[in-house]
Design an enzyme around this catalytic site. Structure first.
Site, mmCIF file in Angstrom:
data_model
loop_
_atom_site.group_PDB
_atom_site.id
_atom_site.type_symbol
_atom_site.label_atom_id
_atom_site.label_comp_id
_atom_site.label_asym_id
_atom_site.label_seq_id
_atom_site.Cartn_x
_atom_site.Cartn_y
_atom_site.Cartn_z
ATOM 1 N N SER A 241 0.785 -1.233 0.000
ATOM 2 C CA SER A 241 0.000 0.000 0.000
ATOM 3 C C SER A 241 0.817 1.283 0.000
ATOM 4 O O SER A 241 0.253 2.378 -0.064
ATOM 5 C CB SER A 241 -0.957 0.009 1.202
ATOM 6 O OG SER A 241 -0.240 0.033 2.423
ATOM 7 N N LYS B 189 -5.655 4.707 8.732
ATOM 8 C CA LYS B 189 -4.540 5.449 8.148
ATOM 9 C C LYS B 189 -4.816 6.945 8.149
ATOM 10 O O LYS B 189 -3.917 7.754 8.413
ATOM 11 C CB LYS B 189 -4.258 4.943 6.733
ATOM 12 C CG LYS B 189 -3.655 3.540 6.715
ATOM 13 C CD LYS B 189 -3.368 3.039 5.308
ATOM 14 C CE LYS B 189 -2.714 1.671 5.350
ATOM 15 N NZ LYS B 189 -2.391 1.141 4.019
#
Length: 368
Positions: free
Chosen positions: A262, A307
């Protein structure tokens, strides 16, 4: 006269002589309570088949980690940078590597900064902790290579890439025609310079046989394969392809104890910023996430809410979110943070440059 050998029928209590001893009754009840409490406590301490996601640290791709520059490009002219282009992470608890207990799951359910998901939705059945660690490490390596390719593609720097067969799908159209380690060099006479060339030609043929130029054991051969359509209507060979890159210079990325794919988008942005005159961020604090392929396409990831929370806690004011994650982002954006939707590296660079030079968000896509 009331019969003392039978209970009364008018709702009155039994005579004292017929009642069980009070102390014995209390002892039995207390013992049962202790057993129940013990069983409940033991249940809370048992491993739970869940995974907990918690905001993790961020790392500035144009900065340093533990006094070591995160991205180095030796032998090439690089330019000063400022601000932050943070890649974001999540802590993953649970699964084969580090099982969680039921009391931890219960606490996570009550914490808005954490999320809980059944283990089977995150990890394939039967996978071991060592396999997960190896897969994450491999995904990180692949992500770094793809980020370099995407950055050089954006900058117009030539490089070579080749696609080789590393596996077959169960109902592969190419099984028995292609072999492991075959290198795909052309499709219908067109050089395969990347996966997009192959995809476009397969879909253009609408299921008609394609001619593949293949290098096998050092020799060039030609084979014919009839593609099959998948559930989305795209035509595929049914093979797993590995990509090998030959870049004109080295890009060294130093980041330990972080795995998965990611970080690709933010690696690519960091490389572009270092190789481009001017300070892309204008000193502002950006963060983001997303997978990336060699063509610069940005893909969705897991744990985006955590996140965003972690990035905001560490000072980011703008977050770059993959378009494929917008459904999770809506209504979950932390206060004081602006989210920009990105589909590819070109769009991400444009957004950072526009905001970095003091421009507003007008015209920039968002997740609504």
């Amino acid at each position: 006269m009331t019969d003392l050998t039978q209970p009364t029928t008018d709702g009155q209590q039994l005579p004292p002589a017929l009642r069980p001893p009070r102390n014995r009754r209390r002892t039995v009840m207390a013992g049962a309570g202790v057993v129940a409490a013990g069983l409940g406590l033991a249940g809370l301490l048992l491993p739970a088949p869940y995974v907990i996601e918690t905001p993790g640290p961020s790392f500035n791709t144009i900065g340093a980690v533990d006094d070591q520059t995160l991205i180095e490009i030796p032998g090439q002219k690089t330019y000063p940078t400022s601000g932050n282009l943070d890649l974001t992470t999540v802590y993953m608890s649970g699964g084969p590597r580090n099982p969680v207990r039921f009391f931890e799951v219960a606490a996570a359910w009550l914490d808005p900064d954490q999320s809980v998901a059944p283990e089977e939705l995150v990890y394939p059945p039967g996978v071991t902790g060592e396999e997960i660690q190896d897969q994450n490490a491999a995904a990180m390596t692949s992500s770094q290579e793809s980020s370099v390719a995407a950055a050089l593609e954006h900058l117009g720097v030539d490089f070579e890439q080749s696609l080789s067969v590393v596996g077959f799908a169960q109902d592969s159209a190419a099984r028995g025609v292609l072999q492991m380690d075959d290198v795909l060099q052309s499709v219908n006479g067109k050089p395969i310079t990347g996966i997009d060339v192959l995809r476009q030609e397969l879909n253009a043929g609408q299921g008609n046989p394609v001619e593949l130029g293949v290098r096998r054991a050092g020799e060039r051969i030609t084979v014919e394969v009839t593609p099959k359509a998948n559930d989305d209507g795209d035509f595929q060979l049914g093979v797993l392809l590995g990509t090998d890159f030959d870049f004109p210079f080295d890009v060294n990325i130093q980041l330990d104890n972080v795995g998965g794919p990611s970080a690709g988008l933010m690696f690519a942005l960091g490389i572009v910023d270092k190789l481009t005159p001017g300070e892309m961020t204008g000193g502002k604090h950006f963060a983001g996430t997303g997978t990336i392929d060699a063509a610069g396409n940005v893909g969705p990831i897991g744990g985006i809410v955590q996140k965003m929370d972690g990035a905001r806690q560490q000072g980011a004011t703008v977050f770059l979110a993959p378009a494929g994650n917008c459904g999770e982002v809506a209504g979950r954006v932390p206060d004081g943070m602006q989210v920009v939707k990105v589909e590819n590296l070109d769009g991400a660079v444009e957004a950072v440059e526009q905001l970095g030079r003091g421009g507003g968000a007008a015209g920039l896509p968002s997740c609504g």
